[in-house]
Design an enzyme around this catalytic site. Sequence first.
Site, PDB file in Angstrom:
ATOM      1  N   THR A 145      27.910  42.382  24.451  1.00 50.94           N
ATOM      2  CA  THR A 145      27.390  43.328  25.163  1.00 50.94           C
ATOM      3  C   THR A 145      26.984  43.081  26.609  1.00 50.94           C
ATOM      4  OG1 THR A 145      25.148  42.612  24.082  1.00 50.94           O
ATOM      5  CG2 THR A 145      26.407  44.725  23.054  1.00 50.94           C
ATOM      6  N   GLY A 152      20.333  36.189  47.923  1.00 50.58           N
ATOM      7  CA  GLY A 152      21.284  35.481  48.442  1.00 50.58           C
ATOM      8  C   GLY A 152      22.141  35.037  47.674  1.00 50.58           C
ATOM      9  N   GLY A 153      22.451  35.449  46.276  1.00 44.10           N
ATOM     10  CA  GLY A 153      23.443  34.731  45.321  1.00 44.10           C
ATOM     11  C   GLY A 153      24.692  35.457  45.874  1.00 44.10           C
ATOM     12  N   HIS A 198      35.298  34.699  33.381  1.00 42.88           N
ATOM     13  CA  HIS A 198      36.231  33.536  32.822  1.00 42.88           C
ATOM     14  C   HIS A 198      35.676  32.852  31.844  1.00 42.88           C
ATOM     15  CE1 HIS A 198      34.667  32.423  36.558  1.00 42.88           C
ATOM     16  NE2 HIS A 198      34.993  31.066  36.168  1.00 42.88           N
ATOM     17  N   HIS A 231      53.796  20.884  52.124  1.00 42.78           N
ATOM     18  CA  HIS A 231      53.236  20.879  53.396  1.00 42.78           C
ATOM     19  C   HIS A 231      54.141  22.082  54.225  1.00 42.78           C
ATOM     20  CE1 HIS A 231      51.990  19.861  57.561  1.00 42.78           C
ATOM     21  NE2 HIS A 231      53.227  19.882  58.091  1.00 42.78           N
TER      22      HIS A 231
END
Length: 467
Positions: free
Chosen positions: A144, A182-183, A322, A445
């Site tokens: 939930t 500030g997260g 995730h 590269h």
Amino acid sequence: MSQFDVTIIGSGPGGYVSAIRCAQLGFKTAIIEKYATLGGTCLNVGCIPSKAMLASSHHYEELQHFADHGIEVSGDVKINLEKMIERKQAVVDQTCSGVKFLMDKNKITVFEGVGSFEDATHIKISKKDGSSEVIESKNTIIATGSKPSNLPFIQIDKERVITSTEALKLPEIPKHLVIIGGGVIGIELGQVYLRLGAQVSVVEYMDRIIPGMDSSLSKELTKVLKKQGMKFYTSHKVKEVARSGNNVTVKADDAKGKELVLEGDYCLVAVGRRPYTDGLHADKAGVKISERGLVEVNDHLQTNVSNIYAIGDVIRGAMLAHKAEEEGVLVAEYLAGQKPHIDYNLIPGVVYTWPEVAAVGKTEEQLKEAGVVYKAGNFPFKALGRARAGGDTDGFVKILADAKTDEVLGIHMIGARCADLIAEAVTAMEFRASAEDISRMSHAHPTFAEAVKEAALAATDNRALHV
């Protein structure tokens, strides 16, 4: 009465992925969602829409620097916020429709309504039209999710004092957006509106932004965002939020008791999220919920009631989509008699600002606290040819390795494409790679990924090649 092997309550990333895996394993599966669209917070009002807004605002910001690349744009460049939000919603709609397709494809029964326990094996589905039905389920997975948290003295009116949900559909670009927190959520949405022309001020209780990540990442992100114009007030405790017409006043005290007063036209409250079990009636099934509102589970994500499981934001651990997905798969496979596992130390964290911030494993602060002797290797993006070619030179990659064994203990990065680069770090650490292992792998590269190799070289006897 309909009967199912597994019923999932909640259709966010954890819920719908779990449903798919259950169906793949041969279980007769149902999913219950209270809203008209599937996907939960992540797809509807979280991960997906915020990334759409970040992408649109990033394009606008990049346009301001096209001249540096020899591209001259004539005429005024204008922002159509309504169109931007329309595009965001189109992305959301398409993504949610995709989930519905997957439910149909895997023959998963979808119920629209609020799912609540009648007992351990019966679930009532209360629908919007007032009707209800009860289904029987051998096993149930609680998925939930979570809802935005608030401070007890703040009245969120969803007009001027808002949560992240309202921030994704504002009718105008704020003149001054004051963000409490500030997260990740506050910083990402703050950068969206900063790019669009708003003044943005962030008030954070801790002594730094993104406080859950390695302090070096916080320091670098603060430096970059300040350069872009964002203002920070860390170590400040908000004590009052008041609205008067179209103005919002935020008052906070610093560590010494000095008062800060900020005046804005919008205030975004982004102080985290709380587990959501409202209306679940878990007590009727005998499921234990902690004082913090978390559903209590064991290592198999099983509650104290043997046929009921819980995953995602509603249980312990980081509130990440995730993570929830991995947990959903774990429960499905465990029910099928398999022996799945999750290494929670290897669940990466990402901040989708630009530069992006990503990390996996232990921070330097955690290693110091645990008394682990380690070595560190750093490599700046400004030393990369690809970064200079694209003009994305902010940031670095840092690799922390055990001083004796050289095993990689943590990888922390800030810079272009770090949200994707972190997968290399997770892969390496999943196979318990050493810093030298990474340093000896060929990296194409010019790429941003070369920074990972160079940081590994730096951690291996300080032998980075390009600094």
